[in-house]
Design a protein around this motif. Structure first.
Motif, mmCIF file in Angstrom:
data_model
loop_
_atom_site.group_PDB
_atom_site.id
_atom_site.type_symbol
_atom_site.label_atom_id
_atom_site.label_comp_id
_atom_site.label_asym_id
_atom_site.label_seq_id
_atom_site.Cartn_x
_atom_site.Cartn_y
_atom_site.Cartn_z
ATOM 1 N N ALA A 1 -1.525 11.109 -0.254
ATOM 2 C CA ALA A 1 -0.063 10.935 0.473
ATOM 3 C C ALA A 1 0.499 9.808 -0.256
ATOM 4 C CB ALA A 1 -0.356 10.550 2.147
ATOM 5 N N ASP A 2 1.869 9.599 0.173
ATOM 6 C CA ASP A 2 2.805 8.624 -0.664
ATOM 7 C C ASP A 2 3.234 7.251 0.738
ATOM 8 O OD1 ASP A 2 3.128 9.762 -2.904
ATOM 9 O OD2 ASP A 2 4.223 11.335 -2.017
ATOM 10 N N TYR A 3 3.184 6.376 -0.015
ATOM 11 C CA TYR A 3 3.455 5.139 0.844
ATOM 12 C C TYR A 3 4.404 4.241 0.350
ATOM 13 C CZ TYR A 3 -1.371 6.941 1.365
ATOM 14 O OH TYR A 3 -2.534 7.785 1.445
ATOM 15 N N ALA B 1 -4.682 2.905 9.108
ATOM 16 C CA ALA B 1 -5.207 4.134 9.865
ATOM 17 C C ALA B 1 -4.007 5.377 9.757
ATOM 18 C CB ALA B 1 -5.590 3.683 11.405
ATOM 19 N N ILE B 2 -2.960 4.654 10.150
ATOM 20 C CA ILE B 2 -1.642 5.750 9.796
ATOM 21 C C ILE B 2 -1.864 6.467 8.418
ATOM 22 C CG2 ILE B 2 0.866 6.259 10.025
ATOM 23 C CD1 ILE B 2 0.471 3.892 12.375
ATOM 24 N N CYS B 3 -1.880 5.619 7.515
ATOM 25 C CA CYS B 3 -1.986 5.943 6.274
ATOM 26 C C CYS B 3 -3.234 6.951 5.840
ATOM 27 C CB CYS B 3 -1.978 4.702 5.107
ATOM 28 S SG CYS B 3 -0.408 3.770 5.218
ATOM 29 N N ILE C 1 6.490 18.355 10.430
ATOM 30 C CA ILE C 1 6.483 16.941 10.089
ATOM 31 C C ILE C 1 5.726 16.516 8.901
ATOM 32 C CG2 ILE C 1 5.721 14.632 11.210
ATOM 33 C CD1 ILE C 1 5.896 16.128 14.004
ATOM 34 N N ASP C 2 6.740 15.707 7.946
ATOM 35 C CA ASP C 2 6.056 15.602 6.651
ATOM 36 C C ASP C 2 5.722 13.927 6.578
ATOM 37 O OD1 ASP C 2 6.825 18.185 5.473
ATOM 38 O OD2 ASP C 2 9.089 17.355 5.148
ATOM 39 N N GLY C 3 5.540 13.361 7.570
ATOM 40 C CA GLY C 3 5.157 12.057 7.711
ATOM 41 C C GLY C 3 5.575 11.039 8.790
ATOM 42 N N GLY C 4 5.894 9.983 8.517
ATOM 43 C CA GLY C 4 6.480 8.881 9.629
ATOM 44 C C GLY C 4 7.086 7.643 9.304
ATOM 45 N N LEU C 5 8.020 7.486 10.024
ATOM 46 C CA LEU C 5 8.619 5.990 9.739
ATOM 47 C C LEU C 5 8.078 5.137 10.829
ATOM 48 C CD1 LEU C 5 10.604 4.228 8.266
ATOM 49 C CD2 LEU C 5 12.424 5.331 9.529
ATOM 50 N N MET D 1 0.651 22.833 0.688
ATOM 51 C CA MET D 1 0.636 22.027 1.665
ATOM 52 C C MET D 1 1.701 20.724 0.929
ATOM 53 S SD MET D 1 0.245 20.734 4.971
ATOM 54 C CE MET D 1 -1.273 21.092 5.826
ATOM 55 N N LYS D 2 2.638 20.232 1.598
ATOM 56 C CA LYS D 2 3.652 19.099 0.865
ATOM 57 C C LYS D 2 2.812 17.865 1.169
ATOM 58 C CE LYS D 2 7.884 19.780 1.962
ATOM 59 N NZ LYS D 2 9.022 19.317 3.122
ATOM 60 N N ARG D 3 2.781 16.917 0.251
ATOM 61 C CA ARG D 3 2.277 15.570 0.374
ATOM 62 C C ARG D 3 2.957 14.891 1.532
ATOM 63 N NH1 ARG D 3 -0.266 13.360 -4.022
ATOM 64 N NH2 ARG D 3 0.161 11.096 -3.489
ATOM 65 N N LYS D 4 2.419 14.247 2.583
ATOM 66 C CA LYS D 4 2.892 13.453 3.619
ATOM 67 C C LYS D 4 3.129 12.015 2.910
ATOM 68 C CE LYS D 4 1.385 16.273 6.808
ATOM 69 N NZ LYS D 4 2.260 17.101 7.313
ATOM 70 N N MET D 5 4.157 11.574 3.899
ATOM 71 C CA MET D 5 4.730 10.414 3.417
ATOM 72 C C MET D 5 4.769 9.105 4.742
ATOM 73 S SD MET D 5 8.743 9.568 2.061
ATOM 74 C CE MET D 5 8.214 9.192 0.223
ATOM 75 N N VAL D 6 4.330 7.929 4.331
ATOM 76 C CA VAL D 6 4.059 7.135 5.499
ATOM 77 C C VAL D 6 5.107 5.836 5.189
ATOM 78 C CG1 VAL D 6 2.966 5.388 6.968
ATOM 79 C CG2 VAL D 6 1.978 7.591 6.138
ATOM 80 N N ILE D 7 6.049 5.444 5.643
ATOM 81 C CA ILE D 7 7.162 4.408 5.340
ATOM 82 C C ILE D 7 6.988 3.153 6.537
ATOM 83 C CG2 ILE D 7 9.287 3.869 5.096
ATOM 84 C CD1 ILE D 7 10.035 6.733 4.215
ATOM 85 N N ALA D 8 6.668 2.103 6.003
ATOM 86 C CA ALA D 8 6.827 1.055 6.894
ATOM 87 C C ALA D 8 7.966 0.284 7.092
ATOM 88 C CB ALA D 8 5.803 -0.209 6.502
ATOM 89 N N ASN D 9 8.587 0.253 8.325
ATOM 90 C CA ASN D 9 9.973 -0.499 8.623
ATOM 91 C C ASN D 9 9.546 -1.845 9.344
ATOM 92 O OD1 ASN D 9 12.283 -1.271 9.239
ATOM 93 N ND2 ASN D 9 12.853 0.382 10.585
#
Ligand code: PGA
Length: 253
Positions: free
Chosen positions: A36-38, A244-246, A227-231, A1-9
Protein backbone atom coordinates in the motif's frame (compact mmCIF):
# COMPACT_ATOMS: atom_id res chain seq x y z
CA UNK A 1 -6.68 -4.82 -7.41
CA UNK A 2 -5.66 -1.17 -6.96
CA UNK A 3 -3.05 -0.34 -4.29
CA UNK A 4 -4.67 1.07 -1.19
CA UNK A 5 -3.54 4.40 0.20
CA UNK A 6 -3.47 5.63 3.80
CA UNK A 7 -3.04 9.34 4.51
CA UNK A 8 -2.45 10.76 7.99
CA UNK A 9 -4.02 14.16 8.56
CA UNK A 10 -2.32 15.17 11.81
CA UNK A 11 -4.20 18.50 11.86
CA UNK A 12 -2.79 20.99 14.42
CA UNK A 13 -1.09 18.38 16.58
CA UNK A 14 2.49 17.40 17.32
CA UNK A 15 5.82 18.83 18.32
CA UNK A 16 9.38 18.12 17.21
CA UNK A 17 10.13 15.12 19.50
CA UNK A 18 6.65 13.63 19.02
CA UNK A 19 6.86 13.98 15.21
CA UNK A 20 10.26 12.29 15.22
CA UNK A 21 8.96 9.32 17.21
CA UNK A 22 5.90 9.04 14.94
CA UNK A 23 7.80 9.25 11.65
CA UNK A 24 10.63 6.94 12.68
CA UNK A 25 8.20 4.41 14.20
CA UNK A 26 6.18 4.47 11.01
CA UNK A 27 9.25 4.06 8.80
CA UNK A 28 10.32 0.95 10.69
CA UNK A 29 6.91 -0.68 10.25
CA UNK A 30 6.06 0.23 6.65
CA UNK A 31 9.28 -1.42 5.53
CA UNK A 32 7.30 -4.64 6.09
CA UNK A 33 4.15 -3.33 4.33
CA UNK A 34 5.07 -2.98 0.64
CA UNK A 35 1.63 -3.33 -0.93
CA UNK A 36 0.00 0.00 0.00
CA UNK A 37 1.05 3.67 -0.18
CA UNK A 38 1.46 5.95 2.83
CA UNK A 39 1.33 9.74 3.12
CA UNK A 40 1.62 12.03 6.14
CA UNK A 41 0.22 15.55 6.26
CA UNK A 42 1.80 17.35 9.21
CA UNK A 43 1.38 20.99 10.28
CA UNK A 44 3.32 23.22 7.89
CA UNK A 45 6.07 24.46 10.27
CA UNK A 46 7.31 20.85 10.56
CA UNK A 47 7.88 20.21 6.85
CA UNK A 48 11.60 20.88 7.26
CA UNK A 49 11.74 18.08 9.85
CA UNK A 50 9.52 15.76 7.77
CA UNK A 51 11.70 16.30 4.72
CA UNK A 52 14.85 15.53 6.72
CA UNK A 53 13.43 12.24 8.04
CA UNK A 54 11.44 10.97 5.05
CA UNK A 55 13.53 11.91 2.00
CA UNK A 56 14.46 8.77 0.09
CA UNK A 57 11.93 6.59 1.95
CA UNK A 58 8.64 5.17 0.66
CA UNK A 59 6.50 7.49 2.79
CA UNK A 60 5.37 10.67 1.03
CA UNK A 61 4.19 13.85 2.69
CA UNK A 62 1.89 16.76 1.98
CA UNK A 63 0.43 20.06 3.15
CA UNK A 64 -2.89 20.42 4.96
CA UNK A 65 -4.01 23.33 2.76
CA UNK A 66 -2.32 26.01 0.65
CA UNK A 67 -2.84 29.48 -0.72
CA UNK A 68 -4.59 30.01 -4.04
CA UNK A 69 -1.68 32.27 -4.98
CA UNK A 70 1.93 31.41 -5.78
CA UNK A 71 3.36 34.35 -3.81
CA UNK A 72 2.47 37.84 -2.67
CA UNK A 73 0.97 39.83 0.18
CA UNK A 74 -1.05 37.05 1.85
CA UNK A 75 -0.13 37.19 5.51
CA UNK A 76 -0.13 33.81 7.23
CA UNK A 77 -0.62 31.74 4.06
CA UNK A 78 1.60 29.02 2.61
CA UNK A 79 2.36 29.09 -1.10
CA UNK A 80 2.11 25.89 -3.18
CA UNK A 81 5.69 26.55 -4.29
CA UNK A 82 6.82 26.54 -0.65
CA UNK A 83 5.18 23.15 -0.13
CA UNK A 84 7.06 21.87 -3.17
CA UNK A 85 10.34 23.27 -1.91
CA UNK A 86 9.93 21.20 1.25
CA UNK A 87 9.37 18.05 -0.76
CA UNK A 88 5.58 17.81 -0.45
CA UNK A 89 3.99 15.61 -3.09
CA UNK A 90 0.39 16.11 -1.91
CA UNK A 91 -1.85 18.81 -0.47
CA UNK A 92 -5.24 18.50 1.22
CA UNK A 93 -7.82 20.79 -0.39
CA UNK A 94 -11.36 21.54 0.76
CA UNK A 95 -11.22 19.86 4.18
CA UNK A 96 -14.50 20.49 6.01
CA UNK A 97 -12.66 22.07 8.94
CA UNK A 98 -11.52 24.78 6.54
CA UNK A 99 -14.79 24.96 4.63
CA UNK A 100 -16.83 25.36 7.82
CA UNK A 101 -14.53 27.94 9.32
CA UNK A 102 -15.11 30.03 6.22
CA UNK A 103 -11.69 29.69 4.60
CA UNK A 104 -12.83 27.61 1.64
CA UNK A 105 -15.87 28.03 -0.56
CA UNK A 106 -16.58 25.60 -3.41
CA UNK A 107 -15.07 28.16 -5.75
CA UNK A 108 -11.93 28.64 -3.66
CA UNK A 109 -11.46 24.86 -3.42
CA UNK A 110 -11.66 24.65 -7.22
CA UNK A 111 -9.09 27.43 -7.51
CA UNK A 112 -6.74 25.72 -5.05
CA UNK A 113 -7.10 22.41 -6.92
CA UNK A 114 -6.16 24.19 -10.15
CA UNK A 115 -3.14 25.92 -8.58
CA UNK A 116 -1.97 22.67 -6.98
CA UNK A 117 -1.92 20.73 -10.24
CA UNK A 118 -0.36 23.70 -12.03
CA UNK A 119 2.76 23.44 -9.85
CA UNK A 120 2.73 19.61 -9.80
CA UNK A 121 1.26 18.93 -6.34
CA UNK A 122 -1.35 16.16 -6.08
CA UNK A 123 -4.52 17.56 -4.48
CA UNK A 124 -6.36 15.36 -1.97
CA UNK A 125 -9.78 16.86 -2.54
CA UNK A 126 -12.18 16.45 0.39
CA UNK A 127 -15.94 16.58 0.20
CA UNK A 128 -18.83 15.58 2.43
CA UNK A 129 -22.12 16.63 3.92
CA UNK A 130 -22.89 18.03 7.38
CA UNK A 131 -25.19 16.17 9.79
CA UNK A 132 -28.03 18.54 8.92
CA UNK A 133 -27.56 17.87 5.20
CA UNK A 134 -27.32 14.12 5.84
CA UNK A 135 -30.57 14.14 7.82
CA UNK A 136 -32.24 16.15 5.07
CA UNK A 137 -31.23 13.45 2.54
CA UNK A 138 -28.92 15.85 0.70
CA UNK A 139 -25.70 13.81 0.75
CA UNK A 140 -25.44 13.23 -2.98
CA UNK A 141 -26.47 16.80 -3.85
CA UNK A 142 -23.71 18.16 -1.62
CA UNK A 143 -20.90 15.88 -2.79
CA UNK A 144 -21.78 16.37 -6.46
CA UNK A 145 -21.90 20.15 -6.02
CA UNK A 146 -18.49 20.08 -4.33
CA UNK A 147 -16.97 17.73 -6.91
CA UNK A 148 -18.41 19.67 -9.85
CA UNK A 149 -16.79 22.86 -8.53
CA UNK A 150 -13.48 21.15 -9.32
CA UNK A 151 -14.53 19.46 -12.57
CA UNK A 152 -15.96 22.72 -13.94
CA UNK A 153 -12.67 24.42 -13.25
CA UNK A 154 -10.07 21.84 -14.32
CA UNK A 155 -12.00 19.38 -16.49
CA UNK A 156 -11.53 15.63 -16.48
CA UNK A 157 -7.83 15.97 -17.39
CA UNK A 158 -7.31 18.07 -14.27
CA UNK A 159 -9.38 15.80 -12.04
CA UNK A 160 -7.21 12.88 -13.15
CA UNK A 161 -4.23 14.58 -11.46
CA UNK A 162 -5.85 14.47 -8.01
CA UNK A 163 -7.27 12.16 -5.37
CA UNK A 164 -10.76 12.38 -3.89
CA UNK A 165 -11.76 11.83 -0.26
CA UNK A 166 -15.37 11.47 0.87
CA UNK A 167 -15.50 12.64 4.48
CA UNK A 168 -18.97 13.10 5.94
CA UNK A 169 -18.68 15.95 8.44
CA UNK A 170 -20.77 14.05 11.00
CA UNK A 171 -18.17 11.27 11.04
CA UNK A 172 -15.08 13.46 11.45
CA UNK A 173 -13.61 13.30 14.95
CA UNK A 174 -16.88 11.96 16.39
CA UNK A 175 -16.00 8.28 16.71
CA UNK A 176 -19.07 7.55 14.54
CA UNK A 177 -17.63 6.37 11.25
CA UNK A 178 -19.95 5.85 8.32
CA UNK A 179 -20.81 2.18 7.96
CA UNK A 180 -18.74 0.44 5.28
CA UNK A 181 -21.99 0.05 3.30
CA UNK A 182 -22.79 3.79 3.48
CA UNK A 183 -19.23 4.73 2.49
CA UNK A 184 -19.25 2.18 -0.35
CA UNK A 185 -22.59 3.51 -1.60
CA UNK A 186 -21.38 7.13 -1.80
CA UNK A 187 -18.00 6.24 -3.28
CA UNK A 188 -19.63 4.07 -5.90
CA UNK A 189 -22.00 6.96 -6.67
CA UNK A 190 -19.04 9.34 -7.07
CA UNK A 191 -17.28 6.84 -9.34
CA UNK A 192 -20.48 6.49 -11.36
CA UNK A 193 -20.70 10.27 -11.76
CA UNK A 194 -17.10 10.37 -13.01
CA UNK A 195 -17.78 7.39 -15.30
CA UNK A 196 -20.33 9.46 -17.19
CA UNK A 197 -17.48 11.82 -18.08
CA UNK A 198 -14.68 9.30 -18.57
CA UNK A 199 -14.78 5.56 -17.97
CA UNK A 200 -11.05 5.02 -17.59
CA UNK A 201 -10.76 7.93 -15.16
CA UNK A 202 -13.56 6.49 -13.02
CA UNK A 203 -11.69 3.22 -12.80
CA UNK A 204 -8.26 4.72 -12.10
CA UNK A 205 -8.98 7.64 -9.79
CA UNK A 206 -8.17 7.02 -6.12
CA UNK A 207 -11.19 7.62 -3.88
CA UNK A 208 -10.67 7.51 -0.11
CA UNK A 209 -13.04 7.43 2.81
CA UNK A 210 -12.34 9.59 5.90
CA UNK A 211 -14.15 10.08 9.20
CA UNK A 212 -13.36 8.15 12.41
CA UNK A 213 -11.40 5.41 10.66
CA UNK A 214 -9.58 3.41 13.36
CA UNK A 215 -7.74 0.14 13.84
CA UNK A 216 -11.04 -1.70 14.42
CA UNK A 217 -13.06 -0.58 11.40
CA UNK A 218 -10.28 -0.13 8.81
CA UNK A 219 -10.23 -3.71 7.58
CA UNK A 220 -13.95 -3.81 6.79
CA UNK A 221 -13.92 -0.35 5.20
CA UNK A 222 -10.91 -1.23 3.01
CA UNK A 223 -12.56 -4.46 1.88
CA UNK A 224 -15.27 -2.47 0.06
CA UNK A 225 -14.74 -2.49 -3.71
CA UNK A 226 -14.82 1.28 -4.26
CA UNK A 227 -12.86 2.33 -1.16
CA UNK A 228 -9.23 2.83 -2.16
CA UNK A 229 -8.02 3.69 1.33
CA UNK A 230 -8.48 6.20 4.11
CA UNK A 231 -7.78 9.73 5.27
CA UNK A 232 -7.02 9.37 8.96
CA UNK A 233 -7.26 12.16 11.53
CA UNK A 234 -7.45 11.26 15.23
CA UNK A 235 -6.16 7.70 14.83
CA UNK A 236 -2.95 9.03 13.23
CA UNK A 237 -2.02 10.61 16.57
CA UNK A 238 -1.44 7.17 18.03
CA UNK A 239 1.48 5.59 16.17
CA UNK A 240 0.52 1.99 16.91
CA UNK A 241 -3.09 2.54 15.88
CA UNK A 242 -2.02 4.26 12.67
CA UNK A 243 0.36 1.39 11.89
CA UNK A 244 -2.52 -1.07 12.39
CA UNK A 245 -4.53 0.91 9.80
CA UNK A 246 -1.54 0.83 7.41
CA UNK A 247 -1.40 -2.97 7.90
CA UNK A 248 -5.11 -3.27 7.08
CA UNK A 249 -4.50 -1.30 3.85
CA UNK A 250 -1.48 -3.43 2.96
CA UNK A 251 -3.46 -6.63 3.51
CA UNK A 252 -6.42 -5.38 1.47
CA UNK A 253 -4.24 -4.33 -1.51
P1 PGA B 1 -10.91 11.71 11.96
O1 PGA B 1 -10.57 12.90 10.93
O2 PGA B 1 -10.22 10.49 11.48
O3 PGA B 1 -10.37 12.22 13.27
O4 PGA B 1 -12.40 11.57 11.98
C1 PGA B 1 -10.51 12.65 9.56
C2 PGA B 1 -10.19 13.95 8.84
O5 PGA B 1 -10.59 15.00 9.31
O6 PGA B 1 -9.53 13.93 7.78
Amino acid sequence: MKRKMVIANRKMHGNIPDNKAFLEGLLDEVAELPDADYVVCMPHPYHFQVQAILTGTRISWGGQTMSRFEFGAHTGSTSPLMLLEFGCKYVIIGHSERRLSGYESDEASGQRFEEAIKVGLIPIFCMGETLKEFEAGMTVDVVIRQLNAVINRVGKEGLAKGIIAYEPVWAIGTGKAATPEHAQCILSFLRGHIELIDEALAKNITILYGGSVNAKNAQKLFSMPDIDGGLIGGASLNTQEFIAICKAANDAS
